[in-house]
Design a protein around this motif. Structure first.
Motif, PDB file in Angstrom:
ATOM      1  N   ALA A  38       0.830  -1.209   0.000  1.00 45.46           N
ATOM      2  CA  ALA A  38       0.000   0.000   0.000  1.00 45.46           C
ATOM      3  C   ALA A  38       0.862   1.256   0.000  1.00 45.46           C
ATOM      4  N   LEU A  39       2.037   1.180   0.594  1.00 49.13           N
ATOM      5  CA  LEU A  39       2.942   2.336   0.636  1.00 49.13           C
ATOM      6  C   LEU A  39       3.881   2.405  -0.571  1.00 49.13           C
ATOM      7  N   ALA A  40       3.865   1.397  -1.410  1.00 50.65           N
ATOM      8  CA  ALA A  40       4.816   1.315  -2.518  1.00 50.65           C
ATOM      9  C   ALA A  40       4.367   2.117  -3.734  1.00 50.65           C
ATOM     10  N   ASP A  41       3.987   3.345  -3.507  1.00 49.25           N
ATOM     11  CA  ASP A  41       3.576   4.242  -4.576  1.00 49.25           C
ATOM     12  C   ASP A  41       3.960   5.653  -4.152  1.00 49.25           C
ATOM     13  N   PRO A  42       4.633   6.405  -5.005  1.00 49.18           N
ATOM     14  CA  PRO A  42       5.077   7.747  -4.612  1.00 49.18           C
ATOM     15  C   PRO A  42       3.945   8.678  -4.193  1.00 49.18           C
ATOM     16  N   VAL A  43       2.786   8.580  -4.837  1.00 42.37           N
ATOM     17  CA  VAL A  43       1.662   9.442  -4.459  1.00 42.37           C
ATOM     18  C   VAL A  43       1.198   9.086  -3.051  1.00 42.37           C
ATOM     19  N   ALA A  65      -5.853  16.649  -2.758  1.00 36.44           N
ATOM     20  CA  ALA A  65      -5.782  16.637  -4.228  1.00 36.44           C
ATOM     21  C   ALA A  65      -5.013  17.844  -4.738  1.00 36.44           C
ATOM     22  N   ALA A  66      -5.271  19.009  -4.156  1.00 38.38           N
ATOM     23  CA  ALA A  66      -4.547  20.217  -4.563  1.00 38.38           C
ATOM     24  C   ALA A  66      -3.066  20.098  -4.242  1.00 38.38           C
ATOM     25  N   ALA A  67      -2.739  19.505  -3.113  1.00 35.44           N
ATOM     26  CA  ALA A  67      -1.343  19.389  -2.688  1.00 35.44           C
ATOM     27  C   ALA A  67      -0.528  18.455  -3.577  1.00 35.44           C
ATOM     28  N   VAL A  68      -1.173  17.434  -4.135  1.00 36.25           N
ATOM     29  CA  VAL A  68      -0.442  16.492  -4.992  1.00 36.25           C
ATOM     30  C   VAL A  68      -0.748  16.702  -6.466  1.00 36.25           C
ATOM     31  N   ALA A  69      -1.537  17.734  -6.777  1.00 44.02           N
ATOM     32  CA  ALA A  69      -1.884  18.103  -8.161  1.00 44.02           C
ATOM     33  C   ALA A  69      -2.504  16.938  -8.931  1.00 44.02           C
ATOM     34  N   LEU A  70      -3.478  16.291  -8.297  1.00 42.15           N
ATOM     35  CA  LEU A  70      -4.215  15.204  -8.935  1.00 42.15           C
ATOM     36  C   LEU A  70      -5.707  15.428  -8.732  1.00 42.15           C
ATOM     37  N   ALA A  71      -6.519  14.735  -9.511  1.00 39.09           N
ATOM     38  CA  ALA A  71      -7.967  14.818  -9.362  1.00 39.09           C
ATOM     39  C   ALA A  71      -8.388  14.211  -8.023  1.00 39.09           C
ATOM     40  N   GLU A  72      -9.482  14.734  -7.475  1.00 45.62           N
ATOM     41  CA  GLU A  72      -9.980  14.207  -6.204  1.00 45.62           C
ATOM     42  C   GLU A  72     -10.295  12.715  -6.304  1.00 45.62           C
TER      43      GLU A  72
END
Length: 119
Positions: A38-43, A65-72
């Motif tokens: 579950a932790l093996a993803d940079p996001v 979402a705003a902090a990681v610049a991805l869709a909600e």
């Protein structure tokens, strides 16, 4: 194609002897692997970092979402993976969902990997 791990309930913090204490059985190895997966993803690592750094304890999906610049919706998917692994808890408050890191689960995982880590 990557091997799919079987589904287990890993929502409670892991509780077992450190992996360095003795060889672990298959069940414990699988529980640790599912949490690490579950932790093996940079996001997801970044989301955990944001949740752990939050002084108020919780952050809503929109802010993350705003902090990681991805869709909600993408952030919700990642949070779902972290929640399924027992690393995040979420509470709906009206139209928003507040998320918090489960520090007890992270501490337990650290202890299982290295009992000298968290002293």
């Amino acid at each position: 194609m990557p091997k799919t791990l079987p589904a287990l309930d890993v929502s409670a913090p892991i509780c077992c002897a450190p992996v360095a204490a003795a060889p672990v059985d298959d069940r414990v190895a699988l529980e640790v692997a599912l949490r690490l997966k579950a932790l093996a993803d940079p996001v997801r690592v970044k989301l955990m970092s944001l949740l752990l750094a939050e002084r108020d304890g919780t952050v809503n999906t929109r802010e993350l979402a705003a902090a990681v610049a991805l869709a909600e919706s993408t952030v919700s998917h990642h949070l779902g993976q972290l929640r399924a692994a027992g690393l995040v808890e979420s509470v709906r408050q009206g139209m928003t969902v507040q998320h918090a890191a489960r520090r007890d689960a992270l501490s337990a995982l650290c202890f299982v990997l290295d009992p000298e880590c968290c002293r």
